[in-house]
Design a protein around this motif. Structure first.
Motif, PDB file in Angstrom:
ATOM      1  N   LEU A   1      -5.977  -1.296   4.063  1.00  0.00           N
ATOM      2  CA  LEU A   1      -5.453  -0.991   2.804  1.00  0.00           C
ATOM      3  C   LEU A   1      -5.026   0.499   2.644  1.00  0.00           C
ATOM      4  CD1 LEU A   1      -2.816  -1.673   1.018  1.00  0.00           C
ATOM      5  CD2 LEU A   1      -4.577  -2.247  -0.924  1.00  0.00           C
ATOM      6  N   ARG A   2      -5.803   1.823   2.282  1.00  0.00           N
ATOM      7  CA  ARG A   2      -5.963   3.060   2.277  1.00  0.00           C
ATOM      8  C   ARG A   2      -5.550   3.656   3.295  1.00  0.00           C
ATOM      9  NH1 ARG A   2      -8.901   7.549   3.328  1.00  0.00           N
ATOM     10  NH2 ARG A   2      -9.847   6.067   4.615  1.00  0.00           N
ATOM     11  N   LEU A   3      -5.839   3.064   4.204  1.00  0.00           N
ATOM     12  CA  LEU A   3      -5.553   3.626   5.664  1.00  0.00           C
ATOM     13  C   LEU A   3      -3.984   3.701   5.533  1.00  0.00           C
ATOM     14  CD1 LEU A   3      -8.898   3.268   8.153  1.00  0.00           C
ATOM     15  CD2 LEU A   3      -8.220   5.577   7.129  1.00  0.00           C
TER      16      LEU A   3
ATOM     17  N   LYS B   1       7.829  -2.637   0.925  1.00  0.00           N
ATOM     18  CA  LYS B   1       7.878  -3.760   0.984  1.00  0.00           C
ATOM     19  C   LYS B   1       7.416  -4.887   1.432  1.00  0.00           C
ATOM     20  CE  LYS B   1      12.614  -3.278   0.075  1.00  0.00           C
ATOM     21  NZ  LYS B   1      14.006  -2.234  -0.113  1.00  0.00           N
ATOM     22  N   GLU B   2       6.059  -3.673   2.817  1.00  0.00           N
ATOM     23  CA  GLU B   2       4.857  -4.897   3.412  1.00  0.00           C
ATOM     24  C   GLU B   2       4.029  -4.753   3.167  1.00  0.00           C
ATOM     25  OE1 GLU B   2       8.418  -3.953   6.995  1.00  0.00           O
ATOM     26  OE2 GLU B   2       6.228  -4.035   7.664  1.00  0.00           O
TER      27      GLU B   2
ATOM     28  N   ASN C   1      -5.289  -8.982 -12.561  1.00  0.00           N
ATOM     29  CA  ASN C   1      -6.967  -9.080 -12.357  1.00  0.00           C
ATOM     30  C   ASN C   1      -7.163  -7.652 -11.894  1.00  0.00           C
ATOM     31  OD1 ASN C   1      -7.850 -11.913 -12.786  1.00  0.00           O
ATOM     32  ND2 ASN C   1      -5.943 -12.131 -12.136  1.00  0.00           N
ATOM     33  N   LEU C   2      -6.611  -7.374 -10.946  1.00  0.00           N
ATOM     34  CA  LEU C   2      -6.689  -5.641 -10.143  1.00  0.00           C
ATOM     35  C   LEU C   2      -6.818  -4.768 -11.346  1.00  0.00           C
ATOM     36  CD1 LEU C   2      -4.944  -5.937  -7.268  1.00  0.00           C
ATOM     37  CD2 LEU C   2      -7.209  -6.280  -7.376  1.00  0.00           C
ATOM     38  N   LYS C   3      -6.006  -4.846 -12.059  1.00  0.00           N
ATOM     39  CA  LYS C   3      -6.031  -3.693 -13.165  1.00  0.00           C
ATOM     40  C   LYS C   3      -7.430  -3.980 -14.034  1.00  0.00           C
ATOM     41  CE  LYS C   3      -2.604  -1.326 -15.260  1.00  0.00           C
ATOM     42  NZ  LYS C   3      -0.504  -1.829 -15.611  1.00  0.00           N
TER      43      LYS C   3
ATOM     44  N   LEU D   1      -1.582  -6.854  -2.406  1.00  0.00           N
ATOM     45  CA  LEU D   1      -2.373  -6.728  -3.140  1.00  0.00           C
ATOM     46  C   LEU D   1      -1.849  -8.276  -4.598  1.00  0.00           C
ATOM     47  CD1 LEU D   1      -0.656  -3.457  -5.287  1.00  0.00           C
ATOM     48  CD2 LEU D   1      -2.668  -3.752  -4.147  1.00  0.00           C
ATOM     49  N   PRO D   2      -1.345  -9.016  -3.138  1.00  0.00           N
ATOM     50  CA  PRO D   2      -1.455 -10.362  -4.058  1.00  0.00           C
ATOM     51  C   PRO D   2      -2.539 -11.054  -3.430  1.00  0.00           C
ATOM     52  CG  PRO D   2       0.470 -10.273  -3.529  1.00  0.00           C
ATOM     53  CD  PRO D   2      -0.063  -8.997  -2.939  1.00  0.00           C
TER      54      PRO D   2
END
Lengths: 204, 202
Positions: free
Chosen positions: B99-101, B124-125, B179-181, B131-132
């Motif tokens: 995701l970072r990349l 948008k993508e 939950n991520l937060k 994240l979900p």
């Protein structure tokens, strides 16, 4: 009895081949599932994060080619003897992966002129930077990438390096005899040689 | 006595912070070397692959932020109990890195129009894809990223998400992902980490 492991990927070497090599090296039976590109769209969301390869074992599924390879390497004893040695292997593997990350997007480039320019940059900046340094590591490590002996890092390099030739249309390792030597040594291992002979002919 | 570990990185959090968190969590003394961007060109050649972070220990040097973090995680007992557990941690760490990349090019894009287009794709993508799914993993794992308990994967997300999530959206990208937060919050509240956050140089 069905194999305990199922490895799913496309019908190519790509990032799954290192794991196929590791299974073969360790004599571990595995179901070598190959997905056709046209079926990928419907299968994508069944994977943990929409990516292949995945490894299934005991009802669990995980993705991430390097993580899977590291796990298998432990099973087949191609790892370090302690945490620092494993760190050294991981660091070289991640460095080779850094090269792959620069190669991979170029395959997707549709504009021929752009693609040609990207390949030139790849050869000069990426290969020109990394390959001499990796060559020096092999010289320092008696013909292996790390720890002076065979580890999964050598398998990782061997199975990804075909990508370098594929994108450039050249023998990229021609000027890197030590790196070429690693690849030849790995592919000449009897169990690997056998795997190369028996793997699906559709394998690119 | 000088610390037996030296971590060299830039003078910021970035890809070095996960390891700093791990050192602090485990109470392991380390030399926290920070290189200013202007000085980097003269330092670059001292490291085998010209990149940071680099970990030095007993005369040896290695690079690669995730490899270093994995090594330290074992030292401070935030790893798995067996190979499969470590595979599960590794897989989620690599996914967060994927995701970072995907977001990194946004920072480097100079052309405003191209940058806008990249942000559009990310909003948008990319983020709606990752994240979900990450949220679901953390929900399933009692508020953690793997194994239903605290592992270095939680530290990795807590530190890396700062690097990529806030800098370009301008808003709280984790707003819809409680939950991520919470996972990140929980890491930041670990006493040793809380202390580090209060006292760190940057």
């Amino acid at each position: 009895m069905a194999p305990q492991y199922k490895l799913t990927y496309f019908d190519v070497g790509g990032t799954a081949e290192v794991s196929r090599y590791l299974f073969s090296y360790g004599g571990i039976e595995f179901e070598d599932v190959r997905i056709k590109r046209e079926n990928w769209a419907q299968l994508k969301d069944k994977t943990p994060f929409g990516a292949l390869p995945t490894l299934e074992h005991n009802g669990k599924v995980v993705g991430q080619s390097v993580a899977i390879a590291r796990y298998l390497a432990k099973k087949v004893k191609l790892v370090g003897d302690d945490d620092w040695e494993n760190l050294e292997i991981d660091a070289i593997v991640d460095t080779i992966n850094d090269i792959r990350l620069k190669v991979f997007p170029i395959f997707m480039e549709k504009d021929e002129a752009k693609k040609k320019a990207l390949i030139e940059t790849l050869k000069n900046d990426t290969f020109g930077f990394y390959l001499p340094r990796l060559e020096a590591e092999v010289q320092k490590n008696k013909g292996y990438l790390v720890l002076g002996r065979l580890t999964w890092a050598d398998f990782y390099f061997t199975t990804l390096s075909p990508m370098f030739d594929l994108i450039t249309g050249e023998d990229v390792l021609a000027s890197y005899p030590n790196l070429k030597g690693v690849k030849e040594k790995v592919n000449a291992l009897p169990v690997i040689k056998k795997w190369i002979e028996i793997r699906p002919k559709s394998h690119a | 006595m000088a610390p037996s570990y030296k971590l060299t990185y830039f003078d910021g959090r970035g890809l070095g912070e996960t390891s700093r968190f791990l050192f602090k969590y485990g109470g392991i003394d380390f030399e926290d070397v920070r290189i200013k961007k202007e000085e980097w060109p003269q330092w670059k050649e001292k490291f085998a692959f010209g990149q940071l972070p680099v970990l030095e220990h007993e005369g040896k040097q290695v690079g690669q932020s995730i490899a270093i973090a994995r090594y330290l995680a074992k030292k401070v007992k935030l790893a798995g109990n067996d190979d499969w557990e470590n595979l599960e941690i590794d897989a989620i760490v690599d996914t967060i890195n994927d995701l970072r990349l995907k977001l990194v090019p946004i920072f480097y894009e100079q052309d405003e129009a191209k940058k806008k287009a990249l942000i559009e794709v990310a909003s948008k993508e990319t983020l709606p894809y990752y994240l979900p799914r990450l949220e679901a993993v953390v929900k399933k794992n009692n508020g953690h990223f793997a194994l239903g308990r605290l592992t270095w994967a939680d530290f990795y997300f807590a530190t890396i998400s700062r690097v990529f999530l806030h800098s370009f959206t301008g808003s709280d990208a984790l707003a819809d992902y409680p939950n991520l937060k919470a996972s990140r919050q929980k890491v930041n509240e670990i006493p040793a980490i809380k202390k580090w956050i209060e006292t760190r140089p940057d």
